[in-house]
Design a protein around this motif. Structure first.
Motif, PDB file in Angstrom:
ATOM      1  N   ASP A  52     -23.775  41.221  -2.033  1.00 14.10           N
ATOM      2  CA  ASP A  52     -23.815  41.775  -3.418  1.00 14.10           C
ATOM      3  C   ASP A  52     -25.171  41.254  -4.161  1.00 14.10           C
ATOM      4  O   ASP A  52     -25.815  42.256  -4.708  1.00 14.10           O
ATOM      5  N   LEU A  53     -25.528  40.026  -4.139  1.00 19.25           N
ATOM      6  CA  LEU A  53     -26.669  39.615  -4.668  1.00 19.25           C
ATOM      7  C   LEU A  53     -27.928  40.305  -4.119  1.00 19.25           C
ATOM      8  O   LEU A  53     -28.904  40.456  -4.646  1.00 19.25           O
ATOM      9  N   THR A  54     -27.914  40.262  -2.709  1.00 21.88           N
ATOM     10  CA  THR A  54     -29.010  40.870  -2.189  1.00 21.88           C
ATOM     11  C   THR A  54     -29.123  42.338  -2.392  1.00 21.88           C
ATOM     12  O   THR A  54     -30.328  42.833  -2.856  1.00 21.88           O
ATOM     13  N   GLY A  55     -28.301  42.956  -2.544  1.00 21.73           N
ATOM     14  CA  GLY A  55     -28.285  44.485  -3.452  1.00 21.73           C
ATOM     15  C   GLY A  55     -28.572  44.304  -4.775  1.00 21.73           C
ATOM     16  O   GLY A  55     -29.895  45.395  -4.857  1.00 21.73           O
ATOM     17  N   LYS A  56     -28.397  43.456  -5.533  1.00 23.13           N
ATOM     18  CA  LYS A  56     -28.799  43.563  -6.691  1.00 23.13           C
ATOM     19  C   LYS A  56     -30.479  43.153  -6.800  1.00 23.13           C
ATOM     20  O   LYS A  56     -31.176  43.747  -7.628  1.00 23.13           O
ATOM     21  N   ILE A  57     -30.621  42.312  -6.077  1.00 22.83           N
ATOM     22  CA  ILE A  57     -32.052  41.694  -5.966  1.00 22.83           C
ATOM     23  C   ILE A  57     -33.076  42.819  -5.227  1.00 22.83           C
ATOM     24  O   ILE A  57     -34.360  42.866  -5.815  1.00 22.83           O
ATOM     25  N   PHE A  58     -32.669  43.478  -4.175  1.00 22.05           N
ATOM     26  CA  PHE A  58     -33.784  44.070  -3.502  1.00 22.05           C
ATOM     27  C   PHE A  58     -33.806  45.696  -3.821  1.00 22.05           C
ATOM     28  O   PHE A  58     -34.706  46.253  -3.323  1.00 22.05           O
ATOM     29  N   LEU A  59     -32.348  46.388  -4.181  1.00 18.15           N
ATOM     30  CA  LEU A  59     -32.254  47.562  -3.856  1.00 18.15           C
ATOM     31  C   LEU A  59     -32.329  48.333  -4.966  1.00 18.15           C
ATOM     32  O   LEU A  59     -31.660  48.134  -6.088  1.00 18.15           O
TER      33      LEU A  59
END
Length: 397
Positions: A105-112
């Motif tokens: 989830d954090l990866t989605g927030k940071i990158f997408l």
């Protein structure tokens, strides 16, 4: 009442994971659906001792707020384990997560941003699809074979998607297929990521549970430019209820993950972190993992024998050397959802394969889990599955 939801809320579909867990709650069902560890292997007595020690030695601190990065002794213990598998890191490049799912989830927030591209294996982990979809990306699926993601297909996909934000991969005993990425492909993936200037998100919840074949180093171990972000978890090797995972990444990435996690939950469960660290101090986790592997090896072998004896002989299936899952492919004429309904009536369950495709949904495959059922239950469940499948195939003949 008129409720004004955010647009992203319209893109959050009903959770396939939640539906799996609902099935697991029915005692009459022999379930091969969830990815649950065997509960009888949880080190309950050792955890009791660790809990008591934590409360005796540092009870007030264990029940207080703490730093976002996580309990330092636990991060140091993880860094030691990371070094042992070929990833050179330290506590400053590790962040404790509320399960590795939080890392997705954090990866989605940071990158997408909306419309960005995520490159992934086809099929891929259904909860990763769910986590990323909240940020409205596009998915570019890359075909697999028995040696994992195909690198020729990955390069073609990178050429077609030059602005892709990251490659998401589960190289060890992949969920859902149980396949493992070959050593040379791991090296090639990093080389391609360097060439096309893209980040890799390596998700490795199962790597420690290898009970056959030769252990392979993580993709992260070949990282020469700090572009591989590594996720893992204690859920499959210790206690899933503690919801503790971790992320290992370069400093620039780490700063962003820490900031976004702080905004999300301040920090992961402090007591669980301290208990886990104390358990690692007082016990040999690797000896515990050896017990897990012995049980899962026997259950995997039982299920593989049942596939050969209980299911029609012309079906394709994976042959995992570790992890929790076997992937079965049916003739294209068979609708696996209809088979699932038939199996439920026969009190046996699996996960339909269509949940694992973000775009090009295929209706003729399913995932079996062998970790959570005894060998006797596996035999009976596979017998029921074979009967239901035989009936379904006779209708399509």
């Amino acid at each position: 009442m008129t409720v004004k939801y955010a647009k992203r809320a319209e893109h959050v579909a009903r959770s396939a994971t939640r539906e799996i867990l609902k099935v697991l709650g029915r005692p009459e069902i022999i379930s091969f659906a969830g990815g649950l560890p065997a509960p009888e292997l949880f080190p309950v007595e050792a955890i009791k001792e660790a809990c008591s020690a934590v409360l005796d030695e540092a009870g007030e601190q264990a029940l207080q707020y703490s730093t976002t990065e996580g309990f330092l002794p636990l991060r140091k213990a993880i860094s030691t384990r990371m070094e042992a598998i070929g990833v050179h890191t330290d506590a400053d490049h590790l962040l404790i997560l509320t399960g590795s799912q939080q890392g997705l989830d954090l990866t989605g927030k940071i990158f997408l941003d909306k419309g960005d591209t995520v490159i992934c294996e086809s099929p891929t982990y259904l909860a990763a699809i769910q986590a990323f979809k909240a940020y409205e990306p596009q998915f570019a699926e890359v075909a697999m074979d028995d040696s994992g993601m195909r690198m020729d297909e990955l390069e073609r996909t990178l050429q077609q998607n030059p602005k892709a934000k990251f490659i998401y991969t589960i190289p060890d005993f992949q969920n859902p297929t149980g396949r493992t990425m070959a050593l040379e492909r791991r090296k090639q993936m990093v080389a391609l990521a360097n060439q096309y200037d893209v980040v890799i998100l390596e998700d490795n919840p199962y790597g420690a549970i290898r009970f056959a074949g030769e252990a392979l180093p993580p993709v992260k171990s070949f990282d020469t430019e700090g572009r591989v972000i590594y996720l893992s978890t204690f859920s499959k090797i210790f206690a899933p209820g503690f919801r503790l995972g971790w992320i290992c990444a370069a400093s620039d990435f780490m700063n962003r993950y820490v900031s976004f996690k702080q905004a999300t939950d301040l920090h992961s469960d402090v007591f669980a972190q301290r208990v886990t660290a104390k358990y690692l101090e007082l016990n040999d986790l690797d000896a515990h993992i050896q017990k897990i592997k012995a049980v899962y090896r026997a259950r995997r072998e039982t299920m593989m024998r049942c596939i050969e004896t209980c299911l029609p002989g012309h079906l394709k299936h994976s042959a995992p050397e570790g992890g929790l899952f076997i992937w079965v492919e049916l003739p294209e004429s068979v609708n696996v959802q209809a088979l699932f309904e038939r199996c439920l009536k026969n009190n046996v369950a699996f996960v339909s394969g269509d949940s694992f495709y973000p775009n090009d949904v295929k209706q003729n495959a399913f995932r079996l889990n062998y970790s959570n059922m005894s060998e006797e239950r596996i035999k009976e469940g596979m017998k029921r599955l074979g009967e239901a499948l035989g009936e379904a195939l006779s209708e399509y003949a």
